[in-house]
Write a protein that holds these residues in place. Structure first.
Motif, PDB file in Angstrom:
ATOM      1  N   ASP A 100       0.839  -1.193   0.000  1.00  0.00           N
ATOM      2  CA  ASP A 100       0.000   0.000   0.000  1.00  0.00           C
ATOM      3  C   ASP A 100       0.881   1.252   0.000  1.00  0.00           C
ATOM      4  OD1 ASP A 100      -1.851   1.973   0.290  1.00  0.00           O
ATOM      5  OD2 ASP A 100      -2.627   1.298   2.212  1.00  0.00           O
ATOM      6  N   GLY A 141      -0.956   4.416   1.453  1.00  0.00           N
ATOM      7  CA  GLY A 141      -1.079   4.404   2.912  1.00  0.00           C
ATOM      8  C   GLY A 141       0.238   4.678   3.599  1.00  0.00           C
ATOM      9  N   TYR A 142       1.303   4.076   3.098  1.00  0.00           N
ATOM     10  CA  TYR A 142       2.622   4.296   3.690  1.00  0.00           C
ATOM     11  C   TYR A 142       3.015   5.773   3.587  1.00  0.00           C
ATOM     12  CZ  TYR A 142       7.628   3.843   4.584  1.00  0.00           C
ATOM     13  OH  TYR A 142       8.883   3.979   5.101  1.00  0.00           O
ATOM     14  N   ARG A 188       0.924   7.938   6.050  1.00  0.00           N
ATOM     15  CA  ARG A 188       1.315   7.780   7.450  1.00  0.00           C
ATOM     16  C   ARG A 188       2.612   8.518   7.757  1.00  0.00           C
ATOM     17  NH1 ARG A 188       4.585   4.270   9.653  1.00  0.00           N
ATOM     18  NH2 ARG A 188       4.597   2.963   7.802  1.00  0.00           N
ATOM     19  N   GLU A 227       4.069   0.316  10.246  1.00  0.00           N
ATOM     20  CA  GLU A 227       2.880   0.296   9.397  1.00  0.00           C
ATOM     21  C   GLU A 227       1.774  -0.617   9.925  1.00  0.00           C
ATOM     22  OE1 GLU A 227       5.798  -2.727   7.678  1.00  0.00           O
ATOM     23  OE2 GLU A 227       5.875  -0.706   8.554  1.00  0.00           O
ATOM     24  N   GLU A 259      -3.285  -0.046   6.454  1.00  0.00           N
ATOM     25  CA  GLU A 259      -2.601   0.060   5.166  1.00  0.00           C
ATOM     26  C   GLU A 259      -2.443  -1.291   4.471  1.00  0.00           C
ATOM     27  OE1 GLU A 259       1.072   1.953   6.148  1.00  0.00           O
ATOM     28  OE2 GLU A 259       0.061   3.554   7.239  1.00  0.00           O
TER      29      GLU A 259
END
Length: 389
Positions: free
Chosen positions: A115, A118-119, A122, A211, A276
């Motif tokens: 992902d 998402g990473y 974040r 994560e 994620e």
């Protein structure tokens, strides 16, 4: 069929990418296909399931081996003469393999499993996120087909401009992960350790890394009659332990095989903390074991958990909702059992044989499509693949 599997991760490293590659290799061996594996050098075995393993130079990043570009990749592919290339979670090594397959006229399938969006969110990467997606698009557009494991990841890929995307999920071992495992001596002994006074056992299985957001389990502090069991290890182990002070936690370390199955059997419910995940394999394993699952309404779990039926989904950034969902199931044993039974039913059609059969169907279609394209164009293909012979 001759399949060259190029994976960014392989044994002895165990994670979602490695596990899915191993199950694919098991299926290919069972069906009489031929295969090889190309992976980063990290102490892999010489063969697996009768297939030769080729290691190429790598470097370590956050305890994870990363394959380096190497002329070996094209030489290995040319020597094997595959009908199709399977690139598992392609990054540096997979990108090179896809480019080499294109030069050799070998059809390729890229399996998306990370992902990126998402990473980046974040870590507040901003501009870096856009650059990362450009790289992902470049890598995957080099392949003849990209397979996304969930609706959320398919949406991300298409939004980033990746074309030729279809869905391919993951299988689960329905015999190893089974509600009947609760009656085994190993599960009973672990249960006694985790719940000496009848506590409700909340389980987590996975890598302990930033994560995965395992520290979110600190929101369970103060819920009475609760025991938390964490299976896994990773770079955030000490930091998460500090965050979970005051929570009744049992650290079980890394487990696999029947030990892992016994751990699931000793749990009462399962919590997935990360927001994620492109898929969420542990969610399927928990469901197969007859457990209700609590997970963020984000990424892969959206496809795997039916809210109110086989588990509960909570807003991905709302730890209070996570706590409320756990507290509800800790209090209501009958609801836990109903949801657990529904979870088992939900995965009965997702055995690895079924899912890998879908994958070989994708292989065959990609091979036939490339043959048709070559025939229509009249352009002589490069040497390298036996698919057109």
């Amino acid at each position: 069929m001759r399949v060259a599997v190029v994976s960014e991760s392989f044994l002895p490293t165990v994670n979602g990418v490695t596990t899915s590659v191993l199950r694919v290799l098991d299926h290919l061996a069972k069906q009489g296909h031929e295969a090889i594996v190309i992976c980063p050098e990290a102490g892999a075995p010489a063969e697996y399931a009768g297939f030769r393993i080729h290691q190429v130079p790598s470097f370590a990043y956050r305890q994870f081996p990363v394959g380096l570009p190497s002329p070996q990749v094209q030489r290995i592919l040319a020597g094997f003469g595959p009908d199709v290339l399977h690139a598992a979670s392609p990054f540096f090594l997979g990108a090179q393999a896809i480019a080499a397959a294109n030069r050799l006229g070998v059809p390729s399938i890229a399996i998306y499993q990370t992902d990126v969006a998402g990473y980046a969110r974040r870590n507040g990467l901003g501009v870096t996120s856009a650059i990362a997606w450009k790289y992902v698009r470049w890598v995957h557009d080099g392949a003849d087909l990209t397979l996304a494991p969930s609706a959320a990841s398919e949406y991300d890929l298409r939004s980033a401009g990746v074309s030729r995307v279809e869905r391919w999920g993951r299988g689960v071992d329905l015999e190893r992960y089974h509600p009947n495992k609760k009656r085994t001596p190993a599960a009973a002994a672990l249960r006694e350790r985790l719940s000496p006074d009848g506590e409700t056992v909340v389980g987590y299985v996975g890598r302990i890394a930033p994560e995965k957001q395992v520290e979110r389990l600190s929101s369970l502090r103060g819920i009475s009659g609760l025991s938390v069991a964490i299976v896994g290890d990773g770079p955030s182990r000490d930091a998460v332990a500090r965050e979970l002070r005051g929570v009744n936690v049992h650290w079980l370390g890394r487990l696999g095989g029947e030990d892992l199955a016994a751990a699931y059997a000793a749990f009462d419910l399962f919590v997935h903390t990360g927001s994620e995940e492109t898929f969420g394999q542990t969610v399927q394993e928990a469901h197969a074991s007859g457990l209700p699952v609590i997970a963020p309404r984000a990424g892969g779990p959206i496809d795997l958990v039916e809210h109110g039926v086989d588990g509960l989904l909570f807003p991905p950034s709302d730890d209070r909702s996570l706590r409320a969902a756990v507290a509800m199931l800790v209090r209501d044993g009958a609801l836990r059992r109903r949801m657990g039974e529904a979870g088992r039913r939900a995965v009965l059609g997702r055995s690895w044989d079924v899912v890998c059969g879908e994958l070989t169907g994708h292989y065959e279609r990609v091979i036939l499509n490339v043959i048709a394209d070559v025939a229509a164009s009249g352009v002589q293909r490069p040497e390298g693949s036996r698919a057109y012979s």
